[in-house]
Motif scaffolding. Structure first.
Motif, short mmCIF file in Angstrom:
data_model
loop_
_atom_site.label_atom_id
_atom_site.label_comp_id
_atom_site.label_asym_id
_atom_site.label_seq_id
_atom_site.Cartn_x
_atom_site.Cartn_y
_atom_site.Cartn_z
N MET A 5 0.89 -1.46 0.01
CA MET A 5 -0.12 -0.03 0.01
C MET A 5 0.88 1.11 -0.12
SD MET A 5 -3.06 1.50 -0.16
CE MET A 5 -3.96 0.05 0.36
N LYS A 6 1.98 1.25 0.73
CA LYS A 6 2.91 2.41 0.85
C LYS A 6 3.54 2.82 -0.75
CE LYS A 6 6.62 4.64 3.09
NZ LYS A 6 7.65 4.73 4.31
N ILE A 7 3.88 1.53 -1.17
CA ILE A 7 4.41 1.86 -2.36
C ILE A 7 3.65 2.27 -3.52
CG2 ILE A 7 5.62 0.32 -4.27
CD1 ILE A 7 7.43 0.65 -1.94
N GLU A 8 2.28 2.03 -3.55
CA GLU A 8 1.52 2.53 -4.33
C GLU A 8 1.13 3.85 -4.05
OE1 GLU A 8 -2.15 0.12 -4.16
OE2 GLU A 8 -1.18 -1.61 -5.09
N ARG A 9 1.00 4.30 -3.01
CA ARG A 9 0.77 5.69 -2.35
C ARG A 9 2.17 6.73 -2.82
NH1 ARG A 9 0.04 5.20 2.67
NH2 ARG A 9 1.96 5.89 3.50
N LEU A 10 3.44 6.19 -2.38
CA LEU A 10 4.56 6.79 -2.91
C LEU A 10 4.49 7.18 -4.43
CD1 LEU A 10 7.15 5.18 -1.03
CD2 LEU A 10 6.13 7.42 -0.55
N TYR A 11 4.28 6.04 -5.40
CA TYR A 11 4.09 6.31 -6.89
C TYR A 11 2.93 6.97 -7.03
CZ TYR A 11 3.37 4.89 -11.73
OH TYR A 11 3.27 4.88 -12.99
N ALA A 12 1.85 7.07 -6.38
CA ALA A 12 0.59 8.19 -6.71
C ALA A 12 1.06 9.65 -6.19
CB ALA A 12 -0.76 7.62 -6.04
N LEU A 13 1.68 9.69 -5.12
CA LEU A 13 2.24 10.92 -4.59
C LEU A 13 3.19 11.43 -5.90
CD1 LEU A 13 2.18 13.00 -2.51
CD2 LEU A 13 4.17 11.77 -1.24
N GLU A 41 -5.32 15.26 2.92
CA GLU A 41 -6.53 15.36 2.42
C GLU A 41 -6.90 14.49 1.32
OE1 GLU A 41 -10.31 18.34 1.49
OE2 GLU A 41 -8.11 18.87 1.58
N TYR A 42 -6.17 14.73 0.08
CA TYR A 42 -6.16 13.98 -1.05
C TYR A 42 -5.91 12.63 -0.90
CZ TYR A 42 -5.84 12.41 -6.06
OH TYR A 42 -6.22 11.99 -6.91
N PHE A 43 -4.89 12.13 0.01
CA PHE A 43 -4.50 10.61 0.19
C PHE A 43 -5.23 10.10 1.41
CE2 PHE A 43 -1.12 12.19 -2.56
CZ PHE A 43 -1.28 11.25 -3.66
N GLU A 44 -5.95 10.86 2.12
CA GLU A 44 -6.70 10.41 3.40
C GLU A 44 -5.82 9.79 4.41
OE1 GLU A 44 -9.74 7.81 1.92
OE2 GLU A 44 -10.94 9.25 1.07
N VAL A 45 -4.66 10.29 4.55
CA VAL A 45 -3.70 10.20 5.66
C VAL A 45 -3.46 11.24 6.41
CG1 VAL A 45 -2.65 8.40 4.26
CG2 VAL A 45 -1.83 10.53 4.00
N SER A 46 -2.51 11.22 7.30
CA SER A 46 -2.20 12.48 8.26
C SER A 46 -0.85 13.01 7.53
CB SER A 46 -1.77 11.67 9.68
OG SER A 46 -0.67 11.13 9.63
N VAL A 47 -0.87 14.44 8.00
CA VAL A 47 0.17 15.04 7.61
C VAL A 47 1.47 14.63 7.97
CG1 VAL A 47 1.42 17.40 7.81
CG2 VAL A 47 -1.16 17.32 7.68
N ARG A 48 1.66 13.92 9.03
CA ARG A 48 3.00 13.46 9.46
C ARG A 48 3.25 12.05 8.38
NH1 ARG A 48 7.87 13.64 10.25
NH2 ARG A 48 8.73 11.90 11.52
#
Length: 302
Positions: A1-9, A26-33
């Motif tokens: 999941m993190k790899i996919e989010r990094l790619y999408a980011l 807000e866009y990726f529905e995770v915390s700022v941290r």
């Protein structure tokens, strides 16, 4: 999941440029941290993400960086093809049809389980759409007569930015030099559309950026309305009024809550069309408006 989010980011930053950590969260529905940790991971992977401080700050990828590899895979082509079919069903555009033919010829598309049929968008005046779209592409001022929702009619001369379909109707997004502001105009309320030879007075931002700014400063008056409706019309109330069930009325009917735009007419007409199957419980101003309309209708036919 993190790899996919990094790619999408990475793709998001490449496509949208400088973006705040709060917006990314807000866009990726995770915390700022989490976003901050993801940015650190991208930097460690060799992707040059720059952090800009200040009120207009955020993260951005260095302009020199490009993803050179072929990004689209078989599943990606299937969604592209589905979206293109939807576009072709919405507008009679030869170029869009030609692009769809090219995509279909690749043979890479897979079944998505989705069909986007927007043929209803072709309803109305196709010549008006064509004239306005030509003015958008040629960046030329267009004039037209417009009747607003208060029944006031006057001539407008604007710089057309884009045509958009939202809220079940076609709109023109345009810059008004008189108002020095961006506005949307409903096509069905336009007449005497006339393209001019006048060029734009300035360069404008992308349409999606302008719309996002307009939506953030939406000044339309919204009202919360509570209704009690019979089970036979609940489906229609949910479809046409976007109502949601909150509980049950004393007589067994269902109590629903809806949010309406005071400046629009459609919701009130839909409410009247349901007749005695719906009773407005609150606010009193809407109850009175329905009562007055009903009395006028009875008077007309008595």
């Amino acid at each position: 999941m993190k790899i996919e989010r990094l790619y999408a980011l990475t793709l998001y930053l490449l496509n949208h440029g400088r973006t705040s950590a709060a917006r990314l969260a807000e866009y990726f529905e995770v915390s700022v941290r989490t976003i901050q940790r993801d940015i650190d991971s991208l930097c460690l992977a060799g992707i040059p993400v720059v952090s800009i401080h200040g009120s207009a700050g955020g993260y951005e990828v260095s302009e020199e960086y490009r993803l050179e590899r072929q990004l689209a895979v078989a599943d990606d082509y299937s969604y592209i093809q589905t979206a293109l079919k939807g576009l072709v069903s919405a507008i009679a555009d030869r170029k869009a049809s030609a692009v769809l033919e090219k995509m279909m010829a690749t043979g890479k598309a897979q079944e998505t389980g989705l069909v986007l049929d927007f043929s209803a968008l072709r309803e109305g005046d196709p010549e008006k759409l064509r004239l306005l779209r030509t003015s958008v592409l040629q960046k030329q001022v267009v004039s037209f007569t417009y009747t607003n929702n208060r029944g006031e009619t006057r001539t407008h001369r604007v710089e057309p930015i884009a045509l958009l379909y939202r809220w079940y109707a076609w709109y023109l997004l345009a810059y008004s030099s008189v108002r020095d502001d961006y506005r949307t105009y409903k096509l069905v309320r336009m007449s005497d559309v006339t393209p001019t030879q006048m060029p734009f007075s300035r360069e404008h931002r992308a349409a999606d950026e302008i719309l996002e700014a307009i939506d953030r400063t939406d000044t339309r008056a919204y009202t919360q309305v509570t209704i009690c409706c019979k089970p036979s019309v609940v489906a229609r109330a949910a479809e046409y009024l976007r109502g949601r069930i909150i509980d049950t009325c004393e007589n067994g009917d269902l109590r629903m809550e809806l949010t309406v735009d005071e400046s629009e007419f459609f919701w009130f007409g839909a409410l009247l069309a349901m007749g005695d199957a719906v009773e407005v419980l609150a606010p009193e101003s809407v109850r009175e408006r329905v009562r007055e309309a009903a009395e006028k209708i009875v008077g007309l036919y008595s």
